[in-house]
Design a protein around this motif. Structure first.
Motif, PDB file in Angstrom:
ATOM      1  N   MET A 115      29.975  -8.196  38.135  1.00 53.54           N
ATOM      2  CA  MET A 115      31.208  -9.211  38.160  1.00 53.54           C
ATOM      3  C   MET A 115      32.022  -9.016  39.214  1.00 53.54           C
ATOM      4  O   MET A 115      32.529  -9.886  39.902  1.00 53.54           O
TER       5      MET A 115
ATOM      6  N   ASN B  77      42.646 -12.723  34.519  1.00 55.14           N
ATOM      7  CA  ASN B  77      41.192 -12.898  35.241  1.00 55.14           C
ATOM      8  C   ASN B  77      40.176 -13.726  34.280  1.00 55.14           C
ATOM      9  O   ASN B  77      39.789 -14.771  34.857  1.00 55.14           O
ATOM     10  N   ALA B  78      40.298 -13.694  33.055  1.00 56.47           N
ATOM     11  CA  ALA B  78      39.413 -14.420  32.075  1.00 56.47           C
ATOM     12  C   ALA B  78      40.004 -16.119  32.274  1.00 56.47           C
ATOM     13  O   ALA B  78      39.097 -16.839  32.213  1.00 56.47           O
TER      14      ALA B  78
ATOM     15  N   ALA C  71      32.805  -9.943  22.054  1.00 55.33           N
ATOM     16  CA  ALA C  71      33.654 -10.856  21.375  1.00 55.33           C
ATOM     17  C   ALA C  71      32.743 -11.234  19.974  1.00 55.33           C
ATOM     18  O   ALA C  71      33.263 -11.594  19.183  1.00 55.33           O
TER      19      ALA C  71
ATOM     20  N   ARG D  30      43.183   3.453  24.594  1.00 53.01           N
ATOM     21  CA  ARG D  30      41.934   3.253  25.613  1.00 53.01           C
ATOM     22  C   ARG D  30      42.439   2.252  26.777  1.00 53.01           C
ATOM     23  O   ARG D  30      41.690   2.562  27.965  1.00 53.01           O
TER      24      ARG D  30
ATOM     25  N   HIS E 168      43.074  -8.239  32.810  1.00 55.17           N
ATOM     26  CA  HIS E 168      41.797  -8.656  32.319  1.00 55.17           C
ATOM     27  C   HIS E 168      41.775 -10.295  31.777  1.00 55.17           C
ATOM     28  O   HIS E 168      41.164 -11.161  31.938  1.00 55.17           O
TER      29      HIS E 168
ATOM     30  N   TRP F 102      39.122 -17.540  35.516  1.00 60.46           N
ATOM     31  CA  TRP F 102      37.690 -17.798  35.725  1.00 60.46           C
ATOM     32  C   TRP F 102      37.362 -18.872  34.987  1.00 60.46           C
ATOM     33  O   TRP F 102      36.405 -19.638  35.361  1.00 60.46           O
ATOM     34  N   PHE F 103      37.820 -19.163  33.534  1.00 59.95           N
ATOM     35  CA  PHE F 103      37.225 -20.227  32.928  1.00 59.95           C
ATOM     36  C   PHE F 103      37.659 -21.326  33.657  1.00 59.95           C
ATOM     37  O   PHE F 103      37.062 -22.604  33.804  1.00 59.95           O
TER      38      PHE F 103
ATOM     39  N   TYR G 140      32.669   3.927  29.913  1.00 54.93           N
ATOM     40  CA  TYR G 140      32.168   2.525  29.704  1.00 54.93           C
ATOM     41  C   TYR G 140      30.539   3.066  29.407  1.00 54.93           C
ATOM     42  O   TYR G 140      29.976   4.138  30.202  1.00 54.93           O
TER      43      TYR G 140
ATOM     44  N   SER H 232      40.840  -3.785  20.990  1.00 58.83           N
ATOM     45  CA  SER H 232      41.457  -2.765  21.739  1.00 58.83           C
ATOM     46  C   SER H 232      42.046  -3.662  23.036  1.00 58.83           C
ATOM     47  O   SER H 232      42.883  -3.214  23.833  1.00 58.83           O
ATOM     48  N   MET H 233      41.187  -4.793  23.486  1.00 63.82           N
ATOM     49  CA  MET H 233      41.646  -5.626  24.655  1.00 63.82           C
ATOM     50  C   MET H 233      43.001  -6.229  24.400  1.00 63.82           C
ATOM     51  O   MET H 233      43.492  -6.923  25.184  1.00 63.82           O
TER      52      MET H 233
ATOM     53  N   PHE I  73      39.044   3.088  37.692  1.00 63.25           N
ATOM     54  CA  PHE I  73      38.150   2.200  37.305  1.00 63.25           C
ATOM     55  C   PHE I  73      36.828   2.063  38.075  1.00 63.25           C
ATOM     56  O   PHE I  73      35.847   2.162  37.647  1.00 63.25           O
TER      57      PHE I  73
ATOM     58  N   GLN J  91      27.914  -1.659  30.461  1.00 63.85           N
ATOM     59  CA  GLN J  91      29.376  -2.192  30.759  1.00 63.85           C
ATOM     60  C   GLN J  91      29.488  -1.974  32.306  1.00 63.85           C
ATOM     61  O   GLN J  91      30.017  -2.903  32.950  1.00 63.85           O
TER      62      GLN J  91
ATOM     63  N   HIS K 273      28.692 -10.349  28.589  1.00 64.34           N
ATOM     64  CA  HIS K 273      29.735  -9.428  28.532  1.00 64.34           C
ATOM     65  C   HIS K 273      30.570 -10.220  27.245  1.00 64.34           C
ATOM     66  O   HIS K 273      30.936  -9.412  26.592  1.00 64.34           O
TER      67      HIS K 273
ATOM     68  N   ALA L  53      36.236  -2.586  20.467  1.00 59.34           N
ATOM     69  CA  ALA L  53      36.739  -2.774  21.514  1.00 59.34           C
ATOM     70  C   ALA L  53      37.324  -4.072  21.910  1.00 59.34           C
ATOM     71  O   ALA L  53      38.310  -4.080  22.968  1.00 59.34           O
TER      72      ALA L  53
END
Ligand code: HEM
Length: 241
Positions: free
Chosen positions: A151, A20-21, A206, A8, A17, A24-25, A140, A217-218, A91, A144, A201, A214
């Protein structure tokens, strides 16, 4: 049916990703720490104090916020350009392709099903002349896609307003003060709206058990065939297994 694993996500998409996360935090935590005015601070006042103590004062906190923001946007820019054909355009195509009647129906049915269950959803949507089946989705789902567009728009606004604020002291004159003031307000609003989308999201990805494959899969890049068939049938039908 064999519950084989289906590819995937590629490794570079997974890495960007999580990068990015993490950024972001960090930017959210330090950004909230920069708001020292108690009338504006959306969370408790001890947070700015904690952040300032941690980074050695307000000026150092601002510096680290800007540095991480520039690194974040810079790495993104490289990824977007280097992966234009392989990642960026496919994407963007996935998240911008909508079949409105199907996607609106999915949004309404899915939201009712998640809160009230399948039976109640089927009963309620009958009033709209629909059956109780949730429409099939592509790579998606509609939620999503909408979240991803939100986002990305949020990120673009944050970067543009962030750059204006960062360069204001050196390159902008007092005539441009309104531009800087608007940038501060819009930066703050974009962060709040994007954070709101992010809460949904993260909950969906999560916490909700339906989407657990999913989430896995990340990290692994793969989902079970059964999950793909059930949640992303239009994509599943096109995958070479
Ligand atoms: C703890 C934090 C996060 C978790 C657990 C998480 C989880 C996930 C998962 C599981 C997917 C893949 C969905 C799929 O394969 O169908 C995904 C995709 C994505 N994530 Fe995250 N994510 C997090 C943080 C973020 C952040 C901070 C951003 C951006 C601000 C972000 C933006 C995206 C985008 C744009 C996608 C692709 C489209 C989508 O699935 O919505 N994620 N995320």
């Amino acid at each position: 049916m064999h519950n084989r694993m289906i590819k995937r996500h590629d490794q570079p998409s997974i890495l960007i990703h999580w990068f990015n996360a993490a950024c972001w935090f960090f930017l959210l935590a330090t950004g909230l720490g920069l708001i020292s005015n108690p009338a504006l601070q959306p969370i408790v006042q001890w947070w700015p104090k904690l952040m300032r103590d941690l980074f050695g004062g307000g000026a150092a906190l601002l510096k680290v916020h800007i540095i991480v923001g520039v690194v974040w946007a810079g790495i993104w820019l490289i990824f977007i350009i280097a992966g234009i054909a392989r990642y960026t355009l496919p994407f963007l195509k996935q998240i911008m392709t909508y079949k409105l009647p199907r996607d609106i129906q999915w949004m309404i049915k899915k939201n009712i099903q998640m809160t009230l269950g399948y039976k109640n959803m089927a009963r309620m949507v009958k009033l709209l002349g629909w059956n109780g089946e949730i429409p099939d989705q592509g790579f998606y789902n509609a939620g999503q896609k909408a979240a991803a567009v939100g986002m990305i728009a949020g990120a673009v606004v944050l970067v543009v307003t962030g750059v204006i604020m960062a360069i204001s002291k050196v390159y902008l004159s007092s005539a441009q003060t309104p531009l800087v003031q608007w940038s501060i307000t819009i930066h703050y609003m974009a962060a709040a709206v994007t954070f709101g989308i992010l809460l949904i999201h993260i909950y969906m990805a999560a916490i909700s058990s339906e989407e657990r494959p999913a989430f896995i899969s990340m990290f692994t890049g793969e989902v079970p065939e059964e999950y793909a068939r059930h949640h992303h049938k239009l994509w599943y039908e096109k995958v070479d297994i």
